[in-house]
Motif scaffolding. Sequence first.
Motif, PDB file in Angstrom:
ATOM      1  N   GLY A   1      -0.469  10.822  -4.683  1.00  0.00           N
ATOM      2  CA  GLY A   1      -1.308   9.500  -4.865  1.00  0.00           C
ATOM      3  C   GLY A   1      -2.808  10.152  -4.926  1.00  0.00           C
ATOM      4  O   GLY A   1      -3.686   9.725  -6.022  1.00  0.00           O
TER       5      GLY A   1
ATOM      6  N   THR B   1      -0.686   2.943  -4.508  1.00  0.00           N
ATOM      7  CA  THR B   1       0.183   3.910  -4.887  1.00  0.00           C
ATOM      8  C   THR B   1       1.206   4.123  -3.334  1.00  0.00           C
ATOM      9  O   THR B   1       2.124   4.556  -3.554  1.00  0.00           O
ATOM     10  N   PRO B   2       0.562   3.553  -2.255  1.00  0.00           N
ATOM     11  CA  PRO B   2       1.343   3.873  -1.217  1.00  0.00           C
ATOM     12  C   PRO B   2       2.643   3.018  -1.288  1.00  0.00           C
ATOM     13  O   PRO B   2       3.917   3.413  -0.808  1.00  0.00           O
TER      14      PRO B   2
ATOM     15  N   VAL C   1       7.819   9.022   3.086  1.00  0.00           N
ATOM     16  CA  VAL C   1       7.244   8.107   2.340  1.00  0.00           C
ATOM     17  C   VAL C   1       5.533   8.541   2.292  1.00  0.00           C
ATOM     18  O   VAL C   1       4.834   8.698   1.468  1.00  0.00           O
TER      19      VAL C   1
ATOM     20  N   LEU D   1      13.665  13.564  -3.251  1.00  0.00           N
ATOM     21  CA  LEU D   1      13.047  12.968  -2.176  1.00  0.00           C
ATOM     22  C   LEU D   1      14.240  12.741  -0.864  1.00  0.00           C
ATOM     23  O   LEU D   1      13.846  13.089   0.226  1.00  0.00           O
TER      24      LEU D   1
ATOM     25  N   ALA E   1       4.825   8.676 -10.509  1.00  0.00           N
ATOM     26  CA  ALA E   1       5.392   8.398  -9.254  1.00  0.00           C
ATOM     27  C   ALA E   1       7.096   8.634  -9.465  1.00  0.00           C
ATOM     28  O   ALA E   1       7.571   8.922  -8.202  1.00  0.00           O
TER      29      ALA E   1
ATOM     30  N   ALA F   1       5.084   4.836  -3.598  1.00  0.00           N
ATOM     31  CA  ALA F   1       5.631   5.851  -2.837  1.00  0.00           C
ATOM     32  C   ALA F   1       6.634   5.217  -2.033  1.00  0.00           C
ATOM     33  O   ALA F   1       8.011   5.692  -1.883  1.00  0.00           O
TER      34      ALA F   1
ATOM     35  N   SER G   1       1.580  13.795  -2.021  1.00  0.00           N
ATOM     36  CA  SER G   1       1.867  14.723  -3.114  1.00  0.00           C
ATOM     37  C   SER G   1       1.330  13.933  -4.577  1.00  0.00           C
ATOM     38  O   SER G   1       1.356  14.848  -5.311  1.00  0.00           O
TER      39      SER G   1
ATOM     40  N   HIS H   1       5.362  11.793   0.263  1.00  0.00           N
ATOM     41  CA  HIS H   1       5.662  11.586  -1.125  1.00  0.00           C
ATOM     42  C   HIS H   1       4.205  10.926  -1.630  1.00  0.00           C
ATOM     43  O   HIS H   1       3.556  11.375  -2.697  1.00  0.00           O
ATOM     44  N   TRP H   2       3.683  10.108  -0.694  1.00  0.00           N
ATOM     45  CA  TRP H   2       2.027   9.656  -1.210  1.00  0.00           C
ATOM     46  C   TRP H   2       1.206  10.642  -1.251  1.00  0.00           C
ATOM     47  O   TRP H   2       0.244  10.740  -2.313  1.00  0.00           O
TER      48      TRP H   2
ATOM     49  N   VAL I   1      10.817   6.086  -2.368  1.00  0.00           N
ATOM     50  CA  VAL I   1      11.871   6.910  -1.350  1.00  0.00           C
ATOM     51  C   VAL I   1      12.771   5.978  -1.142  1.00  0.00           C
ATOM     52  O   VAL I   1      13.804   6.229  -0.703  1.00  0.00           O
TER      53      VAL I   1
END
Length: 219
Positions: A109, A141-142, A101, A73, A66, A145, A107, A104-105, A149
Amino acid sequence: MSGQVGILLRRDLARLLHGGRGGGAILPVLFFLAVAMLYPFAVGPDAPLLARTGGGVIWVAALLAAILPLDRLIEPDIELGMFDQWTLRGITEEMVIAVRVLAHWLSFGPPLMLAALPAAALLGLNSATLRTVEIGLLAGTPGLAALGVTVAALTAGLRGGAALSGLLVIPMAVPVLIFGAGSLGAGGQSGLALTGAASLVLLAVAPFAGGAAVRATRM
């Protein structure tokens, strides 16, 4: 506003999945699988040991994966003046950070959750442990993320910001890591609940902390 947010999400997701110097979404997945492949060589062919520690290794690999795209970002958009353009269109920094956020997750997670399947086979995890790992990754994972960020926003514009952001994320992610890996032991349900709670806190804080950091950088 919803249309602009949708366009922003598609843009961010396309950049993170396909883009640039960070290698897109494939690099974190390859890194994740590389850790899973190398770990058995490091500890030897001890199947009980691998089964006992493999879930924790997956969590560490997920955290490190991650971190890989942190340098793309926030800082590139600040350098290009994108935040100024979004402000003129009525999109606040907090909204941009919240969308970032989510992008990113998305991409890293779900791809890591899929990659956990072959990783579990390499580490000799049984189906019950794999199920717990997958639920934990879905819950945790969220938060990773959101943390990534936020830290990327805090370090944007600093010399050596990419390296600094990685150094900051690792200790700050320790609670999520502990709860996620702890869910694999006794009292796993409470570990999963704490993982989800830590993620929710990070998700709630990220837009405001990240938005304030971006405004401070632009001043």
